[in-house]
Every structure is written in structure tokens, then in C-alpha cells.
Design a protein around this motif. Structure first.
Motif, mmCIF file in Angstrom:
data_model
loop_
_atom_site.group_PDB
_atom_site.id
_atom_site.type_symbol
_atom_site.label_atom_id
_atom_site.label_comp_id
_atom_site.label_asym_id
_atom_site.label_seq_id
_atom_site.Cartn_x
_atom_site.Cartn_y
_atom_site.Cartn_z
ATOM 1 N N LYS A 3 31.736 135.079 -9.440
ATOM 2 C CA LYS A 3 31.161 134.427 -8.265
ATOM 3 C C LYS A 3 31.300 135.337 -7.055
ATOM 4 O O LYS A 3 32.341 135.936 -6.836
ATOM 5 C CB LYS A 3 31.844 133.089 -7.997
ATOM 6 C CG LYS A 3 31.472 132.002 -8.988
ATOM 7 C CD LYS A 3 32.025 130.652 -8.593
ATOM 8 C CE LYS A 3 33.519 130.580 -8.796
ATOM 9 N NZ LYS A 3 34.055 129.221 -8.576
ATOM 10 N N GLU A 145 26.665 127.049 -5.652
ATOM 11 C CA GLU A 145 25.503 127.444 -6.460
ATOM 12 C C GLU A 145 24.970 128.808 -6.016
ATOM 13 O O GLU A 145 24.659 129.669 -6.854
ATOM 14 C CB GLU A 145 24.399 126.393 -6.325
ATOM 15 C CG GLU A 145 23.164 126.694 -7.173
ATOM 16 C CD GLU A 145 22.083 125.642 -7.019
ATOM 17 O OE1 GLU A 145 21.069 125.736 -7.732
ATOM 18 O OE2 GLU A 145 22.249 124.726 -6.185
ATOM 19 N N GLN A 148 27.310 131.549 -7.089
ATOM 20 C CA GLN A 148 27.168 131.849 -8.510
ATOM 21 C C GLN A 148 25.947 132.721 -8.779
ATOM 22 O O GLN A 148 25.998 133.643 -9.604
ATOM 23 C CB GLN A 148 27.076 130.542 -9.298
ATOM 24 C CG GLN A 148 28.385 129.768 -9.355
ATOM 25 C CD GLN A 148 28.229 128.415 -10.024
ATOM 26 O OE1 GLN A 148 27.131 127.869 -10.107
ATOM 27 N NE2 GLN A 148 29.339 127.844 -10.476
ATOM 28 N N LYS A 152 26.102 136.447 -10.296
ATOM 29 C CA LYS A 152 25.384 136.901 -11.493
ATOM 30 C C LYS A 152 24.688 138.229 -11.232
ATOM 31 O O LYS A 152 24.702 139.137 -12.081
ATOM 32 C CB LYS A 152 24.355 135.844 -11.911
ATOM 33 C CG LYS A 152 23.632 136.172 -13.200
ATOM 34 C CD LYS A 152 22.680 135.043 -13.601
ATOM 35 C CE LYS A 152 21.970 135.387 -14.905
ATOM 36 N NZ LYS A 152 21.034 134.298 -15.314
#
Length: 291
Positions: A3, A145, A148, A152
Motif C-alpha cells: 500500500k 482504496e 491500494q 499496486k
């Protein structure tokens, strides 16, 4: 899942005519650090709000903005210091009569006197608490969110750089064996001229050759570097807070590269080390933003 510490979340809800809006943004920080900007009437909720955020966010500098709008929550009234106003008017009338001034005592004149005070009142805080935390929970999830999604992207970029580093390590490994062999041959050739001397101990010479060749070898550093790269992949695939572990590994990788650079006299290996250190610096910058 990796994250990022960069993110933004916003949520807004209306409860009985009162709108609660929360905006949150986060950037990288060594620890968790929260700054809250909100009406004074809800300052007592700061501790609970901080705990709610820390349930989802372990590291990063968080800035939270809470606004509450609505007539049912906030109202204003005006207070007048009548005693002071009476004194102003009396003095103005006396000055008018004493100096034969034109009387100009109007409402607009009175408004400029320092006898009015606007008080803002905030109501229904207890009833709004549930709405505040409901809105906070929505904002947190949007923030997480985004962190994250950013994480990624960081993960993919770092893995690409690690793959490139691994390829360069393979090239260095091949070159290192060539360098060691050439080093041994060069020393042996130079020592050939001493063979005609009876007092030269050939066993001792061979021992010295082996010692110097071993000293110039970078096999151990290459093994440790490959181990560090493998650990990097494992940590990226693990859950939880990984940023500090990755930061430590970056330091260890730099340490091994410096050792190889000081040992190697081969210009191609030196060029690979320069390229690798440049790549490691890019990885380090990415790691700084991982939770």
C-alpha cells in the motif's frame, strides 16, 4: 498487498438538514501523524477519530478536514452592549450641542460603534456523532482504496526494476569469473621469470596467487545481492507494514554494490555497478512511499 502512503478520500452525508463532509489526504511519513481541522464543537471526538483511522492506516501523514453545514447545527445571534451604546449617544448629543454640529445620528452611524457582538452557536453535536463517524468511515475506505491502487502501481514498477537488476547481476557474475581467471593467469605469467631462481618457493607463490585471486573475488557479494533481491520479492508479496523492511534492504543492496565496485577493476563491471546504483536509487525513492 503493498500500500502506498499517498491517497485521498472524501465523503459527505446529510442528517436531519445538517451536512457532514470529510476530506482526507495522506502523504509519506516515517510514522503515523494526524492533523485534524474541524469545528471546535467536535474537538472532543478527535481521539476516537484518530483510533478509527489507525485501524486502517499504520503509517503516513494524514490531514483531515471536517465541515458541518446547516441551520439546524449552527446559528448566530447579535448581542448589544446597551449601556455602552447609551453612553455613546449621550456623548454625541452633548458634542452636537456644545460645538453646534449638525446632528447626524443615524442607524448606519450606530452600526460603526463597538457595541455589537456576533455569537455563533452550534447545536445537536451528540445527535451528529453517529453521522460524523459514518461519514468518516466512508472517507477512510476511499482513502485506503486509493492507497491500494497506488501501492499496486509501485509494486509493479519495483518488480520491473528488480528484474532488470537481476539481469545485470547475471552479467556481472559472468564477467567476474573471466576477471578471476585472467587475474590468476596474469600473475602466473609474471612469476614465470622467477622459476629459474632456486631459492623461490613455488608452493608459496601458488599460495599467494590463490590468496590474491580470492581477495579479488566478488562471488560472495553476488550471492548476497541475489538473496536481497529474492527477499525484496517475498516482502512485496507479504501483508502488513513493509516499507521499513524494504528500506533496510535497499541500504544492504547499496552496501554490497559499493563493495563490488571497490574490488572490481574491470571497466564493464564498473559500468554495471553505476547502472545498478542508479536503479537502486529509483527503487529507494519508490520504497519511501510504501506503508
Amino acid at each position: 498487498m503493498v500500500k502506498s502512503m499517498t491517497g485521498f478520500g472524501r465523503a459527505s452525508n446529510v442528517y436531519e438538514g445538517v451536512q457532514v463532509t470529510i476530506e482526507m489526504k495522506s502523504v509519506n511519513h516515517r510514522y503515523f501523524d494526524g492533523t485534524f481541522r474541524m469545528p471546535k464543537a467536535v474537538f472532543h471526538l478527535e481521539g476516537k477519530m484518530k483510533k478509527a483511522i489507525q485501524s486502517y492506516v499504520n503509517r503516513g501523514k494524514i490531514e483531515l478536514y471536517l465541515t458541518i453545514d446547516g441551520a439546524d447545527f449552527q446559528s448566530s445571534d447579535v448581542q448589544v452592549d446597551w449601556h455602552l451604546l447609551d453612553q455613546y449617544i449621550t456623548i454625541l448629543k452633548q458634542a452636537t450641542e456644545r460645538y453646534h454640529l449638525k446632528e447626524d445620528l443615524s442607524a448606519s452611524t450606530m452600526m460603526n460603534l463597538n457595541v455589537f457582538q456576533v455569537n455563533e452557536k452550534e447545536h445537536n453535536i451528540d445527535q451528529l456523532e453517529e453521522s460524523i463517524f459514518y461519514t468518516l468511515n466512508q472517507a477512510i475506505h476511499k482513502l485506503v482504496e486509493m492507497r491500494q491502487i497506488e501501492g499496486k502501481a509501485l509494486d509493479q514498477d519495483i518488480r520491473r526494476k528488480l528484474a532488470n537488476m537481476n539481469d545485470q547481476m547475471s552479467s556481472i557474475s559472468l564477467l567476474s569469473h573471466e576477471v578471476t581467471t585472467a587475474f590468476e593467469n596474469r600473475i602466473r605469467t609474471k612469476l614465470e621469470s622467477f622459476k629459474e631462481l632456486d631459492e623461490v618457493d613455488e608452493a608459496r607463490i601458488l599460495s599467494e596467487v590463490a590468496f590474491l585471486a580470492d581477495k579479488a573475488s566478488i562471488d560472495e557479494e553476488i550471492i548476497r545481492l541475489r538473496s536481497h533481491l529474492a527477499q525484496f520479492h517475498d516482502i512485496l508479496s507479504s501483508d502488513g507494514v513493509v516499507g521499513r523492511k524494504l528500506d533496510f534492504l535497499v541500504q544492504e543492496i547499496n552496501r554490497e554494490l559499493n563493495t563490488i565496485g571497490s574490488k572490481s577493476q574491470h571497466h564493464k563491471i564498473s559500468q554495471h555497478i553505476v547502472d545498478l546504483k542508479s536503479e537502486v536509487e529509483k527503487v529507494r525513492e519508490q520504497v519511501q512511499n510504501i506503508e
